[in-house]
Scaffold this motif. Sequence first.
Motif, mmCIF file in Angstrom:
data_model
loop_
_atom_site.group_PDB
_atom_site.id
_atom_site.type_symbol
_atom_site.label_atom_id
_atom_site.label_comp_id
_atom_site.label_asym_id
_atom_site.label_seq_id
_atom_site.Cartn_x
_atom_site.Cartn_y
_atom_site.Cartn_z
ATOM 1 N N TYR A 174 0.874 -1.169 0.000
ATOM 2 C CA TYR A 174 0.000 0.000 0.000
ATOM 3 C C TYR A 174 0.908 1.215 0.000
ATOM 4 O O TYR A 174 2.069 1.111 0.382
ATOM 5 C CB TYR A 174 -0.882 0.007 1.259
ATOM 6 N N VAL A 175 0.401 2.360 -0.434
ATOM 7 C CA VAL A 175 1.260 3.545 -0.405
ATOM 8 C C VAL A 175 0.669 4.613 0.508
ATOM 9 O O VAL A 175 -0.536 4.763 0.600
ATOM 10 C CB VAL A 175 1.498 4.143 -1.812
ATOM 11 N N GLU A 176 1.533 5.312 1.203
ATOM 12 C CA GLU A 176 1.140 6.423 2.072
ATOM 13 C C GLU A 176 1.954 7.646 1.670
ATOM 14 O O GLU A 176 3.170 7.565 1.532
ATOM 15 C CB GLU A 176 1.455 6.101 3.534
ATOM 16 N N GLN A 177 1.267 8.773 1.512
ATOM 17 C CA GLN A 177 1.996 9.999 1.185
ATOM 18 C C GLN A 177 2.995 10.369 2.261
ATOM 19 O O GLN A 177 4.060 10.911 1.994
ATOM 20 C CB GLN A 177 1.014 11.142 1.032
ATOM 21 N N LEU A 178 2.593 10.048 3.517
ATOM 22 C CA LEU A 178 3.471 10.313 4.657
ATOM 23 C C LEU A 178 4.854 9.700 4.417
ATOM 24 O O LEU A 178 5.882 10.330 4.635
ATOM 25 C CB LEU A 178 2.827 9.698 5.893
ATOM 26 N N TYR A 179 4.859 8.441 3.932
ATOM 27 C CA TYR A 179 6.124 7.742 3.728
ATOM 28 C C TYR A 179 6.882 8.320 2.532
ATOM 29 O O TYR A 179 8.104 8.413 2.550
ATOM 30 C CB TYR A 179 5.878 6.243 3.515
ATOM 31 N N ARG B 19 6.887 11.368 1.584
ATOM 32 C CA ARG B 19 7.546 12.581 2.060
ATOM 33 C C ARG B 19 8.804 12.284 2.839
ATOM 34 O O ARG B 19 9.822 12.943 2.684
ATOM 35 C CB ARG B 19 6.619 13.324 3.008
ATOM 36 N N GLU B 20 8.703 11.274 3.723
ATOM 37 C CA GLU B 20 9.862 10.951 4.550
ATOM 38 C C GLU B 20 11.045 10.517 3.686
ATOM 39 O O GLU B 20 12.182 10.882 3.945
ATOM 40 C CB GLU B 20 9.503 9.846 5.545
ATOM 41 N N LEU C 130 4.078 0.458 -5.469
ATOM 42 C CA LEU C 130 3.254 -0.657 -5.026
ATOM 43 C C LEU C 130 3.901 -1.951 -5.517
ATOM 44 O O LEU C 130 4.472 -1.991 -6.608
ATOM 45 C CB LEU C 130 1.867 -0.552 -5.646
ATOM 46 N N GLU D 156 -0.210 5.873 -7.740
ATOM 47 C CA GLU D 156 -1.251 6.020 -6.724
ATOM 48 C C GLU D 156 -0.954 7.175 -5.763
ATOM 49 O O GLU D 156 -1.864 7.857 -5.329
ATOM 50 C CB GLU D 156 -1.419 4.713 -5.946
ATOM 51 N N GLN E 211 -3.534 10.348 -5.591
ATOM 52 C CA GLN E 211 -4.079 10.833 -4.320
ATOM 53 C C GLN E 211 -3.895 12.345 -4.218
ATOM 54 O O GLN E 211 -4.781 13.060 -3.764
ATOM 55 C CB GLN E 211 -3.348 10.191 -3.141
ATOM 56 N N GLU F 271 1.232 21.308 1.322
ATOM 57 C CA GLU F 271 0.132 21.237 2.288
ATOM 58 C C GLU F 271 0.673 21.756 3.596
ATOM 59 O O GLU F 271 1.851 21.627 3.867
ATOM 60 C CB GLU F 271 -0.293 19.774 2.479
#
Lengths: 217, 372
Positions: free
Chosen positions: A85-90, A92-93, A106, A133, A137, A215
């Motif tokens: 799965y992908v998270e924008q949080l990750y 960015r990190e 993915l 993805e 998002q 953001e």
Amino acid sequence: MRVVIAEDLALLRDGLVRLLTAHDFEVVEAVDNAPMLLNAIIRHRPDVAVIDVRLPPTFTDEGLRAALEARKRVPGLPVLILSQYVEQLYARELLSDRAGAVGYLLKDRVGDVEQFVDAVRRVAEGGTAMDTEVISQLLTRHRRDEPLARLTPKEREVLAMMAEGLSNTAIAARLSVTDKAIGKHTNNIFAKLGLAPSDDHNRRVLAVLAYLEAEPR
Amino acid sequence: MLGPPAGLLLNAVTGVAAWPLLLLLGGCAVLVPVGGLGRPPLDRALRAVHALAGLHRARAARVLGRRMPARPGHARDLAWLAVHAVAGPAALFAACAPYYAAVRILFLGTVERGWIVSLTLLLAIFACVAIGLAAIPLLHTLQARLIELLSRPSAAGRIRELAESRAAVVDAQAAELRRIERDLHDGVQGRLISMRMNLGLIKKMSDADPVRELAREAYDTAGEALAELRALVRGIHPPVLADRGLAGAIRAAALAQPIPVEVEIDLPARPEPPVESASYFAAVEALNNVAKHSEAGRAWVRLGHADGVLRLPVIDNGRGGADPASGTGLDGIRRRLAAFDGTLAVHSPLGGPTEITMELPCALSSQKISHS
């Protein structure tokens, strides 16, 4: 190109080794946990590390943490993170040290062999490869009071493809326009985001970062 | 906040006001069945009682510095009202009595006016004033304790509450399992069957072109099945919640919103996993509500823990008018939280802003939040 692979599922690990070997990569070590990954990276200094986000012993985001740690010890070490799965949080990190040479895809994308191998090469050469993805998002958001609001819709489209890691030529092919037209767009993007002319690679990373970070935190 | 003297005065005033209210209630109770008056007057009087009790409970919570039980029901509020009608004015009298005594002593006509008599009287006046000064906060606190005691839910009431919330949890879990079963059945399972069919056909084929076509179809179907599984897993237990705990998961959820969401988190450690999961889904539901209904341009999420309570306010600058009674979303959040004795407070005047505050009593584990 020399690769280190970290993936805990044997089936997938073997698949990755086979796939990359078949495409002229040299897999110097394939490990199944985070501590061994760090050792392997420090010992071999590979051209790129392909890492599963979820690794033993904790089976959480161990792989990502190991990648961030590895980049602290070996600055600019190219890493490609694979995840279910992908998270924008990750995302960015991964990009936050502004050094580039990161990918975040993915796991499904491995099935698309050509594109995947392309992404590994691109990351090894210092580029980025963000999963579509992550990008889609970002595109669903309304944007109001941010520097990106100054970009035209077309420029934003180009920036999204830059974030995916596509070169100007690849973007031009996808939009069916000339390289020159894309060059003009990218220059406008850099100017509007206040990115001074430096080497193009670095500016592309910074532009992508601006895109992800547009953001309030 | 009102000081103790003003608090005593307020108690006395509402205590006096309780008398006509009690009479009205008595009258309504008799007249409703007999006179065919209908329920509206009785309901209105009961609402007044609840409002009054609510006001005093909120004051008591501030005076005592602890949480009051939520609305305990008609019988308990009525009992409190009857006690309050006497205790409210009586406390004021009691507080005034020492001063009255002091004044009486001051103007006491004595025959002999020696210095010993004067000194004794003066000391008596001081004593009265001292008693008066000590009595005011004491009586004030006693009033608060009184409503706290009278509001405390009975064991039977608490058992009923627990049984209801437990039934709701079981229902919700059963519904969730049914949804997962249906999603797996309609989605992934169906796709796997279609893939197997395609592969079965391929096994028997010798022509390259149709094989390629079927293989491409199976390849696409596998991709769709993976996407569906991913969405399903996210709905059951988002991986980021497991990875980063409540704080990280809420940050990630805020990033996924269509409008900018500011996140402020002050959580020294992680709550228990079930509490994390409930709070996370409640927060996501609240944010989804903001995106769907509020027309807000911006939202704020705060997450903090104090006095054994996890507080999670979600605020937006939208058009307001959110009603927990009409929206299924808010009701869903309330039920989710009820399983953990949590509460949901909605403040949403027409025209906004909307503030939804979720509270969950819970302890934090000693486990540090790593990596934020």
